[in-house]
Scaffold this active site. Structure first.
Site, PDB file in Angstrom:
ATOM      1  CG  ASP A   1      -1.731   1.237   1.372  1.00 56.40           C
ATOM      2  OD1 ASP A   1      -1.841   1.982   0.380  1.00 56.40           O
ATOM      3  OD2 ASP A   1      -2.264   1.468   2.487  1.00 56.40           O
TER       4      ASP A   1
ATOM      5  CG  ASP B   1      -5.385 -11.368 -14.994  1.00 53.38           C
ATOM      6  OD1 ASP B   1      -6.142 -12.026 -15.734  1.00 53.38           O
ATOM      7  OD2 ASP B   1      -4.943 -11.806 -13.909  1.00 53.38           O
TER       8      ASP B   1
ATOM      9  CG  ASP C   1      -9.971 -14.642 -15.554  1.00 52.02           C
ATOM     10  OD1 ASP C   1      -9.333 -15.075 -14.582  1.00 52.02           O
ATOM     11  OD2 ASP C   1     -11.217 -14.524 -15.546  1.00 52.02           O
TER      12      ASP C   1
ATOM     13  CD  GLU D   1      -7.973 -19.196 -14.447  1.00 49.06           C
ATOM     14  OE1 GLU D   1      -8.059 -19.504 -13.259  1.00 49.06           O
ATOM     15  OE2 GLU D   1      -8.786 -18.422 -14.980  1.00 49.06           O
TER      16      GLU D   1
ATOM     17  CG  HIS E   1      -5.344 -14.717  -7.856  1.00 48.22           C
ATOM     18  ND1 HIS E   1      -4.693 -15.229  -8.966  1.00 48.22           N
ATOM     19  CD2 HIS E   1      -6.606 -14.463  -8.252  1.00 48.22           C
ATOM     20  CE1 HIS E   1      -5.537 -15.266  -9.979  1.00 48.22           C
ATOM     21  NE2 HIS E   1      -6.708 -14.802  -9.580  1.00 48.22           N
ATOM     22  CG  ASP E   2      -8.029 -18.030  -8.434  1.00 46.70           C
ATOM     23  OD1 ASP E   2      -8.445 -17.009  -7.859  1.00 46.70           O
ATOM     24  OD2 ASP E   2      -8.038 -18.172  -9.673  1.00 46.70           O
TER      25      ASP E   2
END
Ligand code: TEU
Ligand code: CA
Length: 555
Positions: free
Chosen positions: A21, A98, A201, A255, A325-326
């Protein structure tokens, strides 16, 4: 001109919301990424795959895009994005964006327009009349990947639209040539701004089975449909390749749910001019039935799956990843309770994948051995976890205790806790309260601490990546499993032009026997890499120590 640079590349995945951040609002952003470019460079990676940063209402953390040509307010501005890209290129790091084009956000202008029956955008999405009296039943039985029907009713037009993910992620209608041209234009827009490729994706979902027939219910309570690799999948991807990907020195990775070593050739061989590579999920299914229900990890099976990808012709580039991330974290997923040997275990995992023939992907935090996190119901931030809990609470409360256990192991949230930079407040991720729970083990597992120790997992990754670079035997060599039936050790050999590599990785937190097969003979051996200080300098029958990993050059 295609240089196929990805064949010798290692790619680092950034999930921007949880990386760093930069402006103190508790949410990771582009400024934060810019501040970590030297760190990323120091790993020795060649490219970054950045999860979506486009404008989005964040129903699915950016995988629901409302404007493909601009940056999400929470993440910054297009100018900051350009600064980030320049910063990467200045350091010799490429950027993979992405590409989420199976669906858009329901707040995308196309969908807003599409709600109007007479709009030219109506046909950008998949609208159908319902079944039953008054059409009040969904057009077919397909279920969404986020639980519940894959169709949402629209009162105004009396029709349903398809959404294979949340109802705020309507599926685009790829049968419409205008949609396909829009996608090519979006890709070219970003290529012209300088990006080096795309991770596509759920790309195998774009072509749906003709007539949208009912699918078989294969997963209890959750369902499964027939919508992967529809009849025009190859046609559409080839077309996109010709209109966009092939015009740049780009790389693409799909993906690709539904692609396996048997059908991969027709999707990724250089001759077909579709995608350069795909992520497959067969190796992620070894310890989760239907991708959901935990089962015991079986190393033999795992090795067999990876090895099948290795046997593809050299014109097909495999990929390898342990995390994204999944997925839950790979520690302790694939190596069991590693306790005080966490970093050794991480090294063994790293060595086992970094020297096979593939483009390896490293997910943020993997390089310091971040682990799964313990969550209470209210800690979950992922739409998928939240929907699972909501549905169970409403309809099957009796299953909740079991579901909570499963969710804790499987939840995508595990990989999405903020990156652990320091042992200080909020793990050094932000000066404000982070948008999601920080894994309490940040006091022990963090970059700052890893930097201080020569023997840290982080420094092992650096060594391994530096060693890998430019080695023909790793990029192109033949692959063979060594002792394929061994259930504790992942060992393999590589061979190219007389050069050989032997990799031996103990996946267990115990001492295990290793037998050197007779057919591996050599005059000279050189220990190139290991995770113990006093490893054998020559391979032979031996007892490997806990998570011991050895890489030998043989002559
Ligand atoms: O993932 C596709 C997908 O099928 C996963 O969401 C899957 O449901 C999950 O791994 C659990 O098994 C892609 C993105 O990676 C994911 O983050 C998005 O939510 C999804 O597509 C929709 O865009
Ligand atoms: Ca921020």
């Amino acid at each position: 001109m295609k240089t196929r640079w990805y064949k010798d590349a290692v790619i680092y995945q950034i999930y921007p919301r949880s990386f760093c951040d930069g402006n103190g609002d508790g949410i990771g952003d582009i400024k934060g990424i810019i501040s970590k470019l030297d760190y990323i460079k120091s790993l020795g990676v060649d490219a970054v795959w950045l999860s979506p940063v486009y404008k989005s209402p964040n129903d699915d953390n950016g995988y629901d895009i409302s404007d493909y040509r601009d940056i999400m307010d929470e993440f910054g501005t297009l100018d900051e994005w350009k600064e980030m890209l320049d910063g990467m290129h200045a350091r010799g790091i490429k950027l993979i964006m992405d590409l989420v084009v199976n669906h858009t956000s329901d707040e995308h202008a196309w969908f807003v327009e599409s709600k109007n029956n007479n709009s030219e955008y109506r046909d950008y999405y998949i609208w159908r009349k319902g079944r039953g009296k008054n059409g009040k039943k969904p057009p077919n039985n397909w279920t969404s990947n986020f639980v519940g029907p894959a169709w949402e009713y629209d009162e105004a037009s009396g029709e349903w639209y398809l959404h294979l993910f949340s109802k705020k992620q309507p599926d685009l209608n790829w049968e419409n040539p205008k949609v396909r041209q829009e996608v090519a234009d979006i890709c070219n827009y970003w290529f012209d701004l300088g990006v080096d490729g795309f991770r596509c994706d759920v790309i195998t979902y774009i072509s749906k089975t003709d007539g949208l027939p009912n699918g078989k219910l294969a997963i209890p309570f959750i369902g499964w449909e027939k919508y992967t690799m529809g009849p025009r999948y190859h046609q559409y991807i080839h077309e996109l390749n010709q209109r966009s990907f092939s015009k740049y020195d780009s790389m693409t990775v799909g993906e690709s749910i539904g692609i396996n070593p048997d059908n991969a050739f027709e999707s990724i061989d250089e001759s077909v001019e579709e995608l350069d590579s795909v992520f497959s999920f067969d190796h992620m299914g070894v310890d989760f039935k239907f991708n959901i229900f935990p089962k015991k990890f079986d190393l033999k099976k795992y090795k067999k799956i990876l090895s099948r990808w290795q046997q593809l012709p050299k014109t097909c580039q495999p990929t390898i990843f342990l995390e994204n991330h999944d997925q839950p974290r790979s520690l302790p997923r694939f190596v069991g309770e590693c306790k005080d040997k966490r970093e050794l275990a991480g090294m063994s995992l790293a060595a086992s994948i970094l020297f096979i023939r593939a483009t390896p992907y490293i997910y943020q935090g993997q390089e310091i051995g971040m682990t799964n996190c313990v969550f209470e119901d209210n800690d979950y931030m992922d739409i998928m976890s939240i929907r699972v809990l909501q549905t169970l609470k409403k309809r099957f409360p009796i299953l909740l205790p079991y579901a909570r256990k499963v969710l804790n192991l499987r939840a995508r949230d595990n990989a999405r806790t903020p990156m652990q930079w320091t042992g200080g407040e909020n793990a050094g991720f932000s000066t404000a309260k982070p948008w999601m729970k920080v894994n309490p083990n940040y006091t022990e597992i963090n970059v700052e601490d890893s930097e201080k120790r020569q023997d840290s997992l982080l420094n092992f990754y650096r060594k391994a990546l530096a060693y890998r670079k430019g080695k023909e035997v790793i990029i192109n060599g033949d692959f063979a499993l060594v002792n394929p039936k061994d259930k504790d050790v992942f060992a393999y050999s590589r061979e190219y032009d007389g050069k050989r590599l032997l990799v031996i990785c103990n996946y267990k937190n115990k001492r295990v026997k290793f037998k050197l097969p007779k057919n591996i003979s050599f005059n000279k051996a050189n220990l190139a890499l290991s995770n113990y200080l006093d490893s054998l300098t020559t391979p032979k029958d031996t007892v490997l120590r806990e998570y011991e990993a050895l890489v030998y050059e043989l002559e």
